[in-house]
Write a protein that holds these residues in place. Structure first.
Motif, mmCIF file in Angstrom:
data_model
loop_
_atom_site.group_PDB
_atom_site.id
_atom_site.type_symbol
_atom_site.label_atom_id
_atom_site.label_comp_id
_atom_site.label_asym_id
_atom_site.label_seq_id
_atom_site.Cartn_x
_atom_site.Cartn_y
_atom_site.Cartn_z
ATOM 1 N N PRO A 49 -5.607 2.305 4.447
ATOM 2 C CA PRO A 49 -4.847 1.335 3.834
ATOM 3 C C PRO A 49 -3.289 0.974 5.015
ATOM 4 O O PRO A 49 -2.892 0.554 4.783
ATOM 5 N N CYS A 63 -7.899 7.330 -6.023
ATOM 6 C CA CYS A 63 -6.509 7.366 -6.329
ATOM 7 C C CYS A 63 -5.644 7.230 -4.959
ATOM 8 O O CYS A 63 -4.911 5.896 -5.221
ATOM 9 N N LEU A 90 -5.309 3.192 -3.557
ATOM 10 C CA LEU A 90 -4.319 2.490 -4.565
ATOM 11 C C LEU A 90 -3.017 2.357 -4.568
ATOM 12 O O LEU A 90 -2.159 1.535 -4.786
ATOM 13 N N THR A 141 -2.046 1.293 -0.607
ATOM 14 C CA THR A 141 -1.591 0.034 -0.584
ATOM 15 C C THR A 141 -0.862 -1.064 -0.522
ATOM 16 O O THR A 141 -0.344 -1.748 -0.077
ATOM 17 N N ARG A 142 0.097 -0.174 -2.117
ATOM 18 C CA ARG A 142 1.001 -0.690 -2.180
ATOM 19 C C ARG A 142 2.617 -0.350 -1.166
ATOM 20 O O ARG A 142 3.396 -1.068 -1.310
ATOM 21 N N THR A 151 -5.609 -6.930 -0.219
ATOM 22 C CA THR A 151 -6.155 -6.817 -1.544
ATOM 23 C C THR A 151 -6.810 -5.396 -0.522
ATOM 24 O O THR A 151 -8.236 -5.087 -1.212
ATOM 25 N N TYR A 178 -7.843 -2.258 -1.026
ATOM 26 C CA TYR A 178 -8.836 -1.035 -2.495
ATOM 27 C C TYR A 178 -10.598 -1.743 -2.012
ATOM 28 O O TYR A 178 -10.776 -0.466 -2.947
ATOM 29 N N SER A 235 -10.450 1.933 -1.650
ATOM 30 C CA SER A 235 -10.943 3.175 -2.932
ATOM 31 C C SER A 235 -11.835 2.915 -4.096
ATOM 32 O O SER A 235 -13.113 3.238 -3.737
ATOM 33 N N SER A 279 -19.465 0.725 -1.412
ATOM 34 C CA SER A 279 -19.166 0.776 -2.816
ATOM 35 C C SER A 279 -20.383 2.007 -2.840
ATOM 36 O O SER A 279 -20.739 3.069 -2.810
#
Length: 448
Positions: A80, A196, A199, A202-203, A302, A305, A308, A362
């Motif tokens: 990310p 984790c 997640l 990315t922020r 997004t 994600y 993730s 995934s």
């Protein structure tokens, strides 16, 4: 018929039971057993002692799992943040991929040094040294220093991960009780960390102080250092194993150094090459899939994600497929997983659907997940026990190099022909994995 007499000596002062057994008819008995002063003694732990060892064993295992969570966290961070690094440092795909080159150099240096330093420093000290390397690296990355310093920090981090990864995997591989399950759970924790991290990353990727993500990593690394010191207390592997009731490793009779013995084992290099390609696939997919989805499938903020989702699949696969591994056999089932993963990767390559690609990625994670612990378990079966930690260190070090080498190749190719080259490269790497696994022997050579 054998007769036995059991005597209990002063319960208030002794904590063991002496068992004296006389077997006059046994043909395997040593001749000294017939002498009146020869006594065969077996010390049996009291229930309290057994419970204490089990609790300490759980504490040891949990501490090593915390390191594996941190290792997964570290490896899941890059994906990310790569688009943001390109913007901040004005770097193209090739330049930003230098972080993987420096990490590769650090991993390989650490793997080589681990073989030499293990007999001199031992398990506990090398774990602390590796953790301190990570603390140093994250301290350099958190302020967002110039790019040359930033990539050097990746090299320092690589050395630290190589030390800890080798020692931790070697320690768990020495377990005699439920080794397959413990190894699978151990590496599932890695997947949880890698799940984790994106997640959180990315922020941070879309705020001004993006590099503050590494402050989170620094906090985890500091906790890791404290836990390792308090639990293992700088002791050797044999001392720690004895504390939890596990037997120490066997000793070899060779007069050559451990380094020479490890480097002359053909199976070590086969397993190391397989792990190099496997981890290269894992990290290339987890690291570059975000960029691929943004540019090729029109993904937005997004998109991180999806990384993730891949690492989440990795975690699920290592636990949910454990029964399949046992039912089919670990060696055979790996071929099956690899073929299915190739099919799913072709779907990501040829089907232009954002949602479909996310689901397929995934599922690829689910199938790739069991492979690493399977290889670690297989290593304990076909390699000399007295060299296991050094061998696993070399294998794991090559694996960590895979997190750097193939993502760099991907970045270089993306700069020249575009990020669309990611999927055919991954399919080719997975196919090569199948060939390598077919070459790895299924059982220990008789000469070892």
């Amino acid at each position: 018929m054998a007769t036995s007499a059991t005597s209990v000596h002063d319960v208030a002062q002794t904590r063991s039971i002496e068992l004296r057994e006389i077997h006059p008819a046994s043909p395997n008995l040593d001749s000294s057993a017939s002498k009146p002063d020869a006594v065969s003694e077996t010390v049996i732990d009291t229930p309290a002692e057994s419970r204490q060892k089990r609790n300490k064993g759980r504490l040891h295992y949990a501490t090593l799992c915390w390191f594996m969570f941190l290792a997964g966290w570290n490896d899941g961070t890059a994906g990310p943040l790569i688009p943001r690094m390109q913007t901040v440092y004005h770097a193209n795909y090739t330049i930003v991929s230098l972080i993987f080159v420096c990490a590769c150099f650090g991993f390989l240096s650490g793997a080589f040094a681990n073989i030499v330093l293990t007999p001199k420093l031992g398990f506990g000290k090398l774990m602390i040294l590796g953790s301190l390397c990570q603390v140093t690296a994250y301290s350099l990355q958190a302020p967002g220093l110039p790019f040359p310093v930033f990539v050097i920090a990746y090299m320092i981090n690589g050395v630290g991960l190589a030390f800890q990864d080798a020692q931790a995997n070697g320690y768990v591989a020495c377990y005699k009780r439920n080794p397959e399950t413990k190894m699978a759970l151990f590496h599932a924790v890695y997947g949880a960390g890698a799940l984790c991290s994106p997640l959180v990353a990315t922020r941070f990727a879309y705020i001004p102080h993006w590099s503050f993500h590494y402050l989170t990593s620094l906090g985890l690394a500091l906790l890791n250092t404290v836990f390792l010191f308090l639990v293992f207390k700088l002791r050797t592997q044999d001392e720690c194993l004895a504390e939890i009731g596990e037997s120490a490793g066997e000793s070899g009779s060779s007069q050559h150094s451990a380094l020479r013995q490890v480097l002359t084992l053909r199976n070590v290099h086969l397993l190391a090459l397989f792990i190099l390609v496997y981890v290269g696939v894992e990290f290339t997919l987890g690291g570059w899939i975000v960029t691929y989805v943004i540019e090729m499938r029109g993904g937005g903020e997004t998109a991180g994600y999806i990384s993730s989702g891949f690492f989440g699949g990795l975690t699920v696969g290592r636990l949910a497929l454990l029964w399949v591994n046992k039912l089919v056999g670990e060696r055979r089932v790996l071929f099956f997983y690899a073929l299915l993963a190739i099919g799913l990767e072709v779907i990501v390559w040829r089907v232009p659907s954002l949602v479909g690609n996310g689901v397929a990625v995934s599922l690829v994670g689910v199938l790739l997940g069991p492979m690493y612990p399977i290889v670690m378990n297989h290593s304990s079966r076909i390699l000399p026990p007295w060299l296991l930690t050094g061998c696993i260190g070399w294998i794991a070090g090559f694996g960590q190099a895979g997190t750097a080498l193939f993502p760099f190749i991907t970045g270089a190719m993306a700069s020249s022909v575009g990020i669309s080259s990611l999927q055919p490269l991954l399919v080719a790497m997975m196919s090569f994995m199948i060939i390598l696994w077919a070459i790895v022997p299924g059982e220990k050579p008789k000469l070892q």
